[in-house]
Design an enzyme around this catalytic site. Structure first.
Site, PDB file in Angstrom:
ATOM      1  N   HIS A 295      33.992  21.907  40.365  1.00 47.93           N
ATOM      2  CA  HIS A 295      34.516  23.341  40.146  1.00 47.93           C
ATOM      3  C   HIS A 295      35.640  23.607  40.756  1.00 47.93           C
ATOM      4  O   HIS A 295      35.811  23.881  42.021  1.00 47.93           O
ATOM      5  CB  HIS A 295      33.561  24.481  40.016  1.00 47.93           C
ATOM      6  CG  HIS A 295      33.734  25.667  39.298  1.00 47.93           C
ATOM      7  ND1 HIS A 295      34.940  26.291  39.438  1.00 47.93           N
ATOM      8  CD2 HIS A 295      33.330  26.328  38.415  1.00 47.93           C
ATOM      9  CE1 HIS A 295      35.173  27.269  38.412  1.00 47.93           C
ATOM     10  NE2 HIS A 295      34.007  27.308  37.801  1.00 47.93           N
ATOM     11  N   HIS A 338      31.361  33.664  45.372  1.00 53.12           N
ATOM     12  CA  HIS A 338      32.010  33.464  46.476  1.00 53.12           C
ATOM     13  C   HIS A 338      32.785  34.696  47.251  1.00 53.12           C
ATOM     14  O   HIS A 338      32.517  35.820  46.721  1.00 53.12           O
ATOM     15  CB  HIS A 338      33.363  32.610  46.220  1.00 53.12           C
ATOM     16  CG  HIS A 338      34.398  33.274  45.278  1.00 53.12           C
ATOM     17  ND1 HIS A 338      33.865  33.636  43.849  1.00 53.12           N
ATOM     18  CD2 HIS A 338      35.565  33.648  45.284  1.00 53.12           C
ATOM     19  CE1 HIS A 338      34.930  34.118  43.436  1.00 53.12           C
ATOM     20  NE2 HIS A 338      36.006  34.106  44.177  1.00 53.12           N
ATOM     21  N   GLU A 344      41.480  40.312  45.418  1.00 51.49           N
ATOM     22  CA  GLU A 344      41.610  40.075  44.071  1.00 51.49           C
ATOM     23  C   GLU A 344      41.570  41.296  43.038  1.00 51.49           C
ATOM     24  O   GLU A 344      40.661  41.869  42.895  1.00 51.49           O
ATOM     25  CB  GLU A 344      40.541  39.017  43.530  1.00 51.49           C
ATOM     26  CG  GLU A 344      40.376  37.828  44.395  1.00 51.49           C
ATOM     27  CD  GLU A 344      39.249  36.817  44.190  1.00 51.49           C
ATOM     28  OE1 GLU A 344      38.521  37.161  43.043  1.00 51.49           O
ATOM     29  OE2 GLU A 344      39.045  35.863  44.646  1.00 51.49           O
ATOM     30  N   TYR A 353      35.857  37.662  29.005  1.00 55.65           N
ATOM     31  CA  TYR A 353      35.912  36.749  30.251  1.00 55.65           C
ATOM     32  C   TYR A 353      34.532  36.224  30.523  1.00 55.65           C
ATOM     33  O   TYR A 353      33.677  36.929  30.537  1.00 55.65           O
ATOM     34  CB  TYR A 353      36.387  37.878  31.500  1.00 55.65           C
ATOM     35  CG  TYR A 353      36.334  37.076  32.713  1.00 55.65           C
ATOM     36  CD1 TYR A 353      37.336  36.113  33.110  1.00 55.65           C
ATOM     37  CD2 TYR A 353      35.736  37.591  33.876  1.00 55.65           C
ATOM     38  CE1 TYR A 353      37.342  35.290  34.154  1.00 55.65           C
ATOM     39  CE2 TYR A 353      35.687  37.048  35.046  1.00 55.65           C
ATOM     40  CZ  TYR A 353      36.545  35.911  35.134  1.00 55.65           C
ATOM     41  OH  TYR A 353      36.682  35.294  36.477  1.00 55.65           O
ATOM     42  N   HIS A 368      38.143  43.090  43.818  1.00 54.74           N
ATOM     43  CA  HIS A 368      37.253  42.401  45.029  1.00 54.74           C
ATOM     44  C   HIS A 368      37.850  42.208  46.084  1.00 54.74           C
ATOM     45  O   HIS A 368      38.714  41.199  46.217  1.00 54.74           O
ATOM     46  CB  HIS A 368      36.704  41.233  44.299  1.00 54.74           C
ATOM     47  CG  HIS A 368      35.984  41.395  43.177  1.00 54.74           C
ATOM     48  ND1 HIS A 368      36.253  40.719  41.990  1.00 54.74           N
ATOM     49  CD2 HIS A 368      34.786  42.202  42.769  1.00 54.74           C
ATOM     50  CE1 HIS A 368      35.020  40.966  40.879  1.00 54.74           C
ATOM     51  NE2 HIS A 368      34.436  42.069  41.353  1.00 54.74           N
ATOM     52  N   HIS A 374      31.437  38.424  45.280  1.00 55.67           N
ATOM     53  CA  HIS A 374      31.436  38.773  43.967  1.00 55.67           C
ATOM     54  C   HIS A 374      31.047  37.582  42.948  1.00 55.67           C
ATOM     55  O   HIS A 374      31.202  36.491  43.443  1.00 55.67           O
ATOM     56  CB  HIS A 374      32.856  39.273  43.520  1.00 55.67           C
ATOM     57  CG  HIS A 374      34.064  38.672  43.896  1.00 55.67           C
ATOM     58  ND1 HIS A 374      34.546  38.623  45.222  1.00 55.67           N
ATOM     59  CD2 HIS A 374      34.792  37.640  43.283  1.00 55.67           C
ATOM     60  CE1 HIS A 374      35.681  37.911  45.496  1.00 55.67           C
ATOM     61  NE2 HIS A 374      35.625  37.321  44.272  1.00 55.67           N
TER      62      HIS A 374
END
Length: 444
Positions: A295, A338, A344, A353, A368, A374
């Site tokens: 990822h 993370h 953010e 989303y 966040h 989150h």
């Protein structure tokens, strides 16, 4: 180099960071000399600089404007004006809310008349506008066009992300029109008027106090993909020769000022240089990603970046999550859980989303802040953990993120909105404990 815009008949020059030249009248642009003693058509030569005079060539930004009246004729005695819901950093004391993950539902367009300037509502601020570091995130709720009113921002450049309805920006450099899925960047100090095209509009706005947005380095990605310079559009010269009473507003050091003027300041007949407004269609972004497993970090979706003085650490990264194929094997495909040093601010332009398929809706926002955890909500985690590892296309979606190394502080307006999703934290309540030391294979 000039491209015709079929939708509206507007004309643009293409390429990011190029030095352009354009004229609305033949020979209005002097040849071989930046600032001649006598310009054709009785025009005045004026330079607009977006960087210090001594900045390195690679970052030196300036344009020469050949206009009907010089800028000093477009500004009289200033007086203070109201800020409305507009705020600047530092803005420490306004919000009484404790820190935490935040989400807002879409803010409804009001019945009252608000133009682009009066319709700016600040959600977060970060850094220091006077120190030229950081940013502010605004929502623009626009229900009427600016009439005999003009505006420029001395505190930073404005990135406008259209979300609902179309907006037309009539600037000193020409005309730019954007629709949902497109952005417009108006550099610090550039005068403009904003008009509605087909009814009320809502947009996200990033006010960048720091270094000007530029294309990120691609590193090992190489020469292609992400945002390509050729897809950025800059307007050709278009001037207003209009005499009559008007007002010019300026945001300067976090305050608003206004002056009465007697003509349109959008009177630039020709210009050349590399400091100008531009637009970009986010649907032209060419995403890259994992094609076998793992990822990658969201930084691979960076469209534009505002550099800081620290290598590899942005003042702001403007990141998007467009439609794309998900093909990685043996990989949890949505964004992982993370915490990080960046803060953010996210918005959803249209579609769904993938990490928050239910509560995060078009026109909504989330925040966040640095080091607060989150990630996907419980339904998204369950679905992604059990679905077969076959190629899946995320279609018809466009989300974005304003990521900054600085903490983003809420304004009083943002912290008291009825649109606050007070149940946001509950989206993770369904994440159950599955740990079993006697069973190696997980049982989701």
């Amino acid at each position: 180099m000039i491209r015709e815009e079929a939708r509206s008949g507007l004309r643009y020059m293409t390429g990011f960071g190029n030095s352009f030249e354009t004229e609305a009248l033949p020979d209005a642009l002097p040849l071989g000399r930046n600032s001649p003693q006598k310009c054709n058509y009785g025009l005045y030569a004026e330079q607009l600089s977006g960087s210090p005079f001594t900045a390195p060539r690679s970052t030196n930004e300036r344009s020469w404007l050949y206009r009907i009246q010089p800028g000093v004729k477009h500004q009289g005695r200033y007086r203070k004006a109201g800020l409305g819901m507009l705020r600047s950093a530092p803005n420490r004391e306004e919000s009484a809310l404790p820190i935490g993950q935040m989400r807002w539902m879409p803010i409804a367009l009001p019945a009252e008349g608000l133009n682009f300037r009066t319709g700016l509502h600040t959600i977060t601020t970060a850094g220091d506008a006077e120190g030229q570091s950081g940013m502010a995130a605004h929502i623009a709720l626009v229900t009427q066009s600016m009439t005999d009113e003009y505006f420029f921002n001395a505190d930073g450049e404005l990135m406008v992300v259209a979300q609902e309805g179309r907006l037309r920006f009539c600037t000193e450099f020409g005309i730019i029109e954007i629709e949902p899925g497109e952005i417009c960047v108006i550099p610090r100090g550039v005068i403009f008027r904003c008009e509605l095209v087909d009814g009320p509009a809502r947009a996200y706005v990033c006010e960048n106090y720091g270094g000007a947005f530029t294309l990120p380095e691609r590193g090992p990605i190489g020469a292609n993909c992400l945002a390509n310079a050729r897809d950025f559009k800059t307007p050709v010269a278009a001037y207003e020769d209009k005499v009559g009473p008007a007002q010019l507003y300026v945001k300067w050091c976090g305050e608003m000022f206004v002056t009465d003027i007697g003509q349109s300041p959008l009177d630039v007949v020709a210009w050349h240089g590399n400091y100008y407004p531009y637009k970009y269609d986010l649907r032209h972004f060419s995403p890259v990603g994992a094609i076998q497993f793992d990822h990658p970090d969201p930084s691979i979706f960076t469209v534009l970046t505002s550099p800081s003085g620290e290598a590899g650490t942005a003042n702001i990264d403007f990141v998007i999550f467009p439609e794309r194929w998900m093909v990685a094997e043996n990989t949890f495909r949505p964004p992982w859980y993370h915490r990080n040093i960046m803060s953010e601010f996210m918005g959803l332009i249209y579609g769904v989303y993938d990490a928050k398929p239910k509560g995060f809706v078009p026109g909504g926002m989330s925040l966040h802040n640095m080091m607060l955890p989150h990630g996907p909500d419980a339904p998204a985690f369950g679905k992604a953990s059990n679905e077969p590892m076959v190629p899946v296309k995320l279609a018809g979606t466009m989300a974005f993120m304003l990521e900054t190394r600085l903490p983003q502080r809420l304004t009083a307006y943002a912290s008291t909105l009825q649109a606050i999703d007070t149940e946001y934290l509950d989206c993770w309540a369904g994440l159950e404990r599955h740990f079993d030391p006697t069973r190696k294979e997980p049982n989701w």
